[in-house]
Write an enzyme that holds these catalytic residues in place. Structure first.
Site, PDB file in Angstrom:
ATOM      1  N   ARG A 111     -38.256   7.033  31.572  1.00  0.00           N
ATOM      2  CA  ARG A 111     -38.295   5.556  31.034  1.00  0.00           C
ATOM      3  C   ARG A 111     -39.376   5.429  30.351  1.00  0.00           C
ATOM      4  NH1 ARG A 111     -38.553   0.979  35.527  1.00  0.00           N
ATOM      5  NH2 ARG A 111     -40.696   1.586  35.731  1.00  0.00           N
ATOM      6  N   THR A 115     -41.165  -0.063  26.871  1.00  0.00           N
ATOM      7  CA  THR A 115     -39.980  -0.767  26.768  1.00  0.00           C
ATOM      8  C   THR A 115     -39.265  -0.756  27.937  1.00  0.00           C
ATOM      9  OG1 THR A 115     -38.930   1.117  26.086  1.00  0.00           O
ATOM     10  CG2 THR A 115     -40.054  -0.168  24.242  1.00  0.00           C
ATOM     11  N   ASP A 207     -44.678   5.786  42.085  1.00  0.00           N
ATOM     12  CA  ASP A 207     -44.005   6.556  40.913  1.00  0.00           C
ATOM     13  C   ASP A 207     -43.333   7.776  41.964  1.00  0.00           C
ATOM     14  OD1 ASP A 207     -43.362   8.728  39.230  1.00  0.00           O
ATOM     15  OD2 ASP A 207     -44.419   6.998  37.792  1.00  0.00           O
ATOM     16  N   ASP A 210     -44.458  11.241  40.013  1.00  0.00           N
ATOM     17  CA  ASP A 210     -45.756  11.677  40.146  1.00  0.00           C
ATOM     18  C   ASP A 210     -46.010  12.115  41.756  1.00  0.00           C
ATOM     19  OD1 ASP A 210     -46.142  11.435  37.565  1.00  0.00           O
ATOM     20  OD2 ASP A 210     -47.211   9.302  37.791  1.00  0.00           O
TER      21      ASP A 210
END
Ligand code: PRP
Ligand code: URA
Length: 216
Positions: A111, A115, A207, A210
């Site tokens: 992603r 944006t 995340d 991560d």
């Protein structure tokens, strides 16, 4: 134990106590990479038990040490797991423990941070797509852009029986995925409150990629 939400007819929330217990530890910011990985693996396995409950069976005879009897066999080509890279990889091994003969395809998507649009970089799935059941895997359904793009890629390759398994979903993502692909059943362990301005799920777990791979 499952829950259905009136607003989202294609969504199944898996409320099994073990799933909810493990998900809470997964959300904890103190949970470190090794434990995080183990938990994603275990939750994916428990979710797969529910998500496989509607696979179809055909009769199959079996010879026991004492006599012949009738039994069952899952119909069709081997089930195919398709993790969305990177974080979906964390869900594969747990499901393979339940369905060891499953095939594994891969879809590479990330992603864009600014944006929030998905950028695709890899696609490989087994052949005979029209005859297979696909489990598309990604721990996070946030804006839904990545999942909707991944489903579209699978459909372009000929897939028509696709289920999407995630751990944490945002209402925005469920809305987008189910509007774009109303034929895809979505399974999650939690339907969270909302997205923040950076597209992270609240309360979420941060995340997922991560935390799984220790890249923060
Ligand atoms: C995360 C996650 C999903 C996506 C969800 O991946 O694993 O693929 O974001 O967001 P969306 O629903 O708004 O599309 P990310 O793009 O961070 O890539 P990574 O797994 O390589 O870290
Ligand atoms: N991707 C993640 O890994 N976490 C989020 O909360 C949203 C997208």
């Amino acid at each position: 134990m499952i829950e259905r939400v009136k607003e989202f007819p294609t969504l199944t929330i898996i409320r099994h106590p073990l799933v909810q217990h493990k998900l809470t530890i997964l959300r904890d910011l103190q949970t470190q990479t090794k434990h995080f990985k183990e938990l994603v693996d275990e939750i994916a396995m428990l979710m797969a038990y529910e998500a496989t409950s509607e696979l179809t069976l055909e009769p199959r005879d079996v010879e026991t040490p004492l006599e012949k009897t009738s039994g069952w066999h899952i119909t069709g080509k081997k089930l195919t797991l398709v993790p969305i890279l990177r974080a979906g990889l964390g869900m594969v091994e747990g499901i393979l423990r339940l369905v060891p003969s499953a095939r594994v395809g891969h879809i590479g998507l990330y992603r864009d941070h600014d944006t929030l649009q998905p950028v695709d970089y890899y696609f490989k799935v087994p052949g005979d797509t029209a005859e297979r059941d696909f489990f598309l895997l990604d721990p996070m359904l946030a804006t839904g852009g990545s999942a909707a793009a991944a489903v579209a890629s699978l459909k372009r390759a000929g897939a028509n029986r696709i289920r999407f398994l995630c751990l944490v979903a945002a209402p925005e993502g469920v809305r987008r995925l189910s509007a774009a692909h109303p034929d895809v059943q979505i399974y999650c362990a939690a339907l969270d409150r909302e997205l923040n301005s950076q597209g992270y799920i609240l309360p979420g777990l941060g995340d997922a990629g991560d935390r799984l791979f220790g890249t923060k």
